[in-house]
Structures are given as structure tokens and as C-alpha cells.
Design a protein around this motif. Structure first.
Motif, PDB file in Angstrom:
ATOM      1  N   PRO A 120      -6.778  -4.638   2.403  1.00  0.00           N
ATOM      2  CA  PRO A 120      -5.606  -4.588   3.290  1.00  0.00           C
ATOM      3  C   PRO A 120      -5.599  -5.724   4.304  1.00  0.00           C
ATOM      4  N   ASN A 147       0.567   4.362   7.816  1.00  0.00           N
ATOM      5  CA  ASN A 147      -0.376   3.543   7.045  1.00  0.00           C
ATOM      6  C   ASN A 147      -1.699   4.287   6.847  1.00  0.00           C
ATOM      7  N   GLN A 148      -2.176   4.940   7.897  1.00  0.00           N
ATOM      8  CA  GLN A 148      -3.437   5.678   7.774  1.00  0.00           C
ATOM      9  C   GLN A 148      -3.305   6.791   6.727  1.00  0.00           C
ATOM     10  N   LEU A 191      -4.560   6.862  -0.944  1.00  0.00           N
ATOM     11  CA  LEU A 191      -5.116   5.927  -1.927  1.00  0.00           C
ATOM     12  C   LEU A 191      -6.590   6.225  -2.162  1.00  0.00           C
ATOM     13  N   GLU A 192      -7.291   6.555  -1.074  1.00  0.00           N
ATOM     14  CA  GLU A 192      -8.716   6.885  -1.229  1.00  0.00           C
ATOM     15  C   GLU A 192      -8.861   8.118  -2.131  1.00  0.00           C
ATOM     16  N   ALA A 209       0.843  -1.206   0.000  1.00  0.00           N
ATOM     17  CA  ALA A 209       0.000   0.000   0.000  1.00  0.00           C
ATOM     18  C   ALA A 209       0.875   1.251   0.000  1.00  0.00           C
ATOM     19  N   ARG A 246     -11.657   0.269  -1.426  1.00  0.00           N
ATOM     20  CA  ARG A 246     -11.110  -0.588  -0.369  1.00  0.00           C
ATOM     21  C   ARG A 246     -12.186  -1.464   0.224  1.00  0.00           C
ATOM     22  N   TRP A 286      -1.695  -1.362  10.958  1.00  0.00           N
ATOM     23  CA  TRP A 286      -2.891  -0.749  10.379  1.00  0.00           C
ATOM     24  C   TRP A 286      -3.135   0.627  10.987  1.00  0.00           C
ATOM     25  N   ASN A 341      -1.276   6.692   4.166  1.00  0.00           N
ATOM     26  CA  ASN A 341      -1.269   6.045   2.849  1.00  0.00           C
ATOM     27  C   ASN A 341      -2.677   5.655   2.414  1.00  0.00           C
ATOM     28  N   MET A 342      -3.489   5.165   3.378  1.00  0.00           N
ATOM     29  CA  MET A 342      -4.869   4.777   3.038  1.00  0.00           C
ATOM     30  C   MET A 342      -5.651   6.001   2.559  1.00  0.00           C
TER      31      MET A 342
END
Ligand code: CTP
Length: 398
Positions: free
Chosen positions: A121, A133-134, A140-141, A94, A147, A128, A136-137
Motif C-alpha cells: 500500500p 481503508n483500515q 483483504l487480510e 485496495a 501485505r 491510510w 478494507n485492509m
């Protein structure tokens, strides 16, 4: 459901990789084709041979495999797919996607594509929740990457929390929701579900025993047929299904506002067990016992009837409005009267007497009533009832 659709499945290197084999099987069962791509780390968990055996096609692993480049370049590999699915999407994969890296076959395919991408994921809960990571999420959103999951539960490492990969059937539902050639693809359906909570004071409320199981199953079944589902849910104990747009509410009046905001829709299914009354004067502070309240009386006022309101709308009334009737006696008679009174198109009647174990249970026995007559369906799991209802809705809208 996925007839002729091509999924490029990128398998990242995590313990959940073993579930990707089942995912291949389920996508094919739904009529889709799968081209597997394994990262180097994924090959520590599953082999290209097992992936290709289940997919019935070559599994790709290496960016610099000259034979592959001659047969099918990596650009073509990603462009020929209808969707790229990354499952499991590890924290590292990710991060590469969010950063735009292209240093192996998987990340290069993800950079070279202009087709929709769905990630599932899977990682340790600390990873997580880690801010990186948050971040990156969120990136990506913003990039339009869809997701599914992760869910909460016990992990392979023994910890408990968010980070478990969504189950393969949930991932398939999410793929179908985006790509589905199902009978309801392109249709918008609003589903209400769960109980409502009507506050008495800041710490107490009036509620009912609805778990939201039947509403969740209906939303999942509609989404499985390709519908875009807006799922308006009260505080239910069963989680919403993946792949639907979730709107969370507490009270009946919030539910009505959320339903109105979700319209127009082709159909609406009102499966929520809406509280019929709310406390007229909700107390802003906690009501104390004390001498003055030994005999506390609450004054209740009727809530808006969401089903009846929507059924009577002149503008924006969905083409098909389906209500439920939760009854304990004269089930069919009461349900038929409700159909007339509320002016909906169908009523799904069920007997919620405690002896049936239906409210809060796993099974349901319903009779579907419309103007033409009634159809009694044998007792079955709530998922089965949901699939049959979704199919009936699809037939009616076709
Ligand atoms: N319903 C609604 N809004 C309400 C009450 C009910 O939208 N304020 C919907 C439910 O989601 C269901 C249908 O109306 O689809 C019937 O709900 P039910 O609880 O069986 O009936 P009530 O209208 O509450 O009537 P009664 O409690 O008198 O049986």
C-alpha cells in the motif's frame, strides 16, 4: 532466489509508481520474470514503455485490447503468474479488491486469480488511517492477501506518518519469503533480537544498548533465502524486516515463552542481548525518592538463559542452534567457553568494547566458532555479516 518465478506486477496510480520500475529491475535481478500491468491512473505517473523496457515484456493496460485477448486472455494472464503483486496499492485499488470489483484490467486480473497476492500500500497518511481503508485492509487480510508496509516517513505531499510504500528491496524480500526458491525455502528459523526490558516499577526498567540491528539483518537475510522466520524481538530501535512473523516481547522470561511457542524449527539464532537479571520484587507503584530511599538497593535475580534452555531441550531442539557472544575481553576464549557451557552448535563472537562502536553501530566484526574450529570474518556492515551467516546456515542445513 526467484529463479523462473513469474510475477504479475499491477501498478496503481500513485506517486510511488516510480518505485515500481526499480521493483521490476530487482525482481529480474533475483531471477524472476515480471509482466507489468498499469492502471489508467498509473499511466499518469509512468509509461507502459518504461515498464515494458525494464521488464523485457509487453506491459498490459487495457481490458478490452482485442489483440491481447486473442493472444492471451486476462484469465490466463493472471493464472500463468506465480504471484500477483500490487505496488503501489492505492486506497482506491485496495477498496476495489476488497469489494470484488472488476471494471478494468487490474481489478479483473485480481478477481480472476487463484494465485497468492501481495500488496504494497501507498497513500497519504489520513487515507491510510481512515476507517474505510483500515476496514478494507482487514478484509483483504481475511481473504489471505499478504501485505508489505506501508512504512512511516515523509510523504510526497509533505506530511509525515504511515502510508509510504515499502522500498522495492523490502517488497522483493516479501516476494521471496512467499515464493522463494532459496536455499532455505520450506525451512523454519527462529531469531531472537533486540534488548529486553526488565521492569523496576511501572515507569523504570533495566535495559542495554542493543539496537536490534544485527538481529533484524539476520532475519531479513534468512527470509531472503526463503526461510519462514519467526522473529522474537525485545523493544529494539531498528524495526523488524518485512516478510517475517514478528512476536514482540519486553522481558527475558516473555522471550523464552515466545521462543518455546515458536518451536519446532530447523534452526534458531539467538541474537538478542537478553538482560541477565531481573528485579526480584518489581514494585507495583512508582518508587518514590524520599528519606527511606536515599540509598535504594535493588535485589536482582538471574533470568532464564534462553539459548542454554533451548540447546538442552530433548524434544523440539532445533537441528542447528546459533548463539552470540558479546565480549569485551578475551573474546575468543570467553566465546569458546560459552559454546561449551550453553551447548549450542555455533557461537558468533563479537567484541562489544565501546572503542569498537559495534554495539548500536552499523558494522560488526565476528568470529564464528563451532566444534571444528573458528572462522574470523573481516569487519563489514551488519547486513553483510547477516547474509554470510544466513548462507552458512543454509549450507549446514542442506
Ligand atoms: N542469552 C540468552 N538468554 C540469556 C542471556 C543470553 O539466550 N538470559 C543468549 C544471547 O542471545 C546470546 C548468548 O546467550 O546468544 C550469549 O549472550 P551474552 O550476553 O554474550 O552472554 P551471557 O550468557 O549473558 O554471559 P555474560 O554476560 O556473563 O558474558
Amino acid at each position: 532466489m526467484l529463479d523462473g518465478k513469474r510475477v504479475l506486477l499491477i501498478v496503481g496510480g500513485g506517486i510511488a509508481a516510480y518505485k515500481s520500475l526499480d521493483l521490476i529491475r530487482l525482481v529480474r535481478k533475483a531471477g524472476g520474470a515480471v509482466t507489468p500491468v498499469l492502471t489508467r491512473a498509473a499511466m499518469e505517473f509512468i509509461t507502459p514503455l518504461s515498464a515494458s523496457a525494464l521488464a523485457g515484456q509487453k506491459a498490459y493496460t487495457d481490458l478490452f485490447d482485442l489483440t491481447d485477448e486473442a493472444e492471451m486472455g486476462h484469465i490466463e494472464l493472471s493464472r500463468s503468474a506465480d504471484m500477483l503483486v500490487v505496488a503501489p496499492a492505492t486506497a482506491d485499488l485496495a477498496a476495489k479488491m476488497a469489494g470484488g470489483h472488476a471494471d478494468d484490467l487490474a481489478s479483473t486480473l485480481l478477481m480472476a486469480t487463484d494465485t497468492p497476492v501481495l500488496i504494497a500500500p501507498a497513500m497519504n497518511m489520513r487515507m491510510w488511517l481512515h476507517p474505510a481503508n483500515q476496514r478494507n485492509m482487514a478484509l483483504l487480510e481475511d481473504d489471505g492477501v499478504a501485505r508489505v508496509g506501508p512504512s512511516e516517513g515523509e510523504m510526497a505531499c509533505g506530511e509525515y506518518g504511515p502510508g509510504r510504500m515499502a522500498e522495492p528491496d523490502e517488497i522483493v524480500d516479501a516476494i521471496v519469503a512467499q515464493l522463494g526458491t532459496g536455499a532455505l525455502s520450506g525451512r523454519h528459523v527462529v531469531v531472537t533480537s533486540g534488548p529486553t526490558h526488565e521492569p523496576i516499577d511501572p515507569v523504570r526498567y533495566i535495559a542495554n544498548r542493543s539496537s536490534g540491528a544485527q538481529g533484524s539483518a539476520i532475519a531479513a537475510a534468512l527470509s531472503g533465502l526463503g526461510a519462514n522466520v519467526t522473529f522474537v524481538t525485545g523493544p529494539a530501535s531498528v524495526p523488524p524486516p518485512p516478510g517475517v512473523a514478528v512476536v514482540r516481547v519486553e522481558t527475558a522470561s516473555q522471550m523464552l515463552d515466545a521462543v518455546k511457542a515458536a518451536l519446532p524449527a530447523d534452526a534458531a539464532v539467538f541474537a538478542a542481548a537478553v538482560a541477565d537479571w531481573h528485579v526480584e520484587a518489581e514494585s507495583g507503584t512508582k518508587i518514590k525518592k524520599g528519606v527511606a530511599n536515599t540509598d535504594l538497593k535493588l535485589s536482582l535475580t538471574e533470568n532464564p538463559d534462553i539459548l542454554a534452555t533451548v540447546s538442552r531441550m530433548r524434544k523440539n531442539r532445533p537441528g542447528l542452534v546459533v548463539g552470540f557472544a558479546a565480549e569485551t575481553d578475551d573474546v575468543i576464549g570467553n566465546a569458546r567457553a560459552k559454546l561449551k557451557r550453553k551447548k549450542c552448535d555455533w557461537i558468533v563472537a563479537n567484541d562489544v568494547s565501546p572503542a569498537t562502536g559495534i554495539m548500536g553501530g552499523d558494522e560488526n566484526a565476528v568470529t564464528v566458532i563451532d566444534r571444528a574450529g573458528e572462522e574470523a570474518w573481516p569487519r563489514a556492515s551488519k547486513e553483510h555479516v547477516a547474509r554470510r551467516l544466513a548462507q552458512r546456515i543454509a549450507d549446514a542445513l542442506s
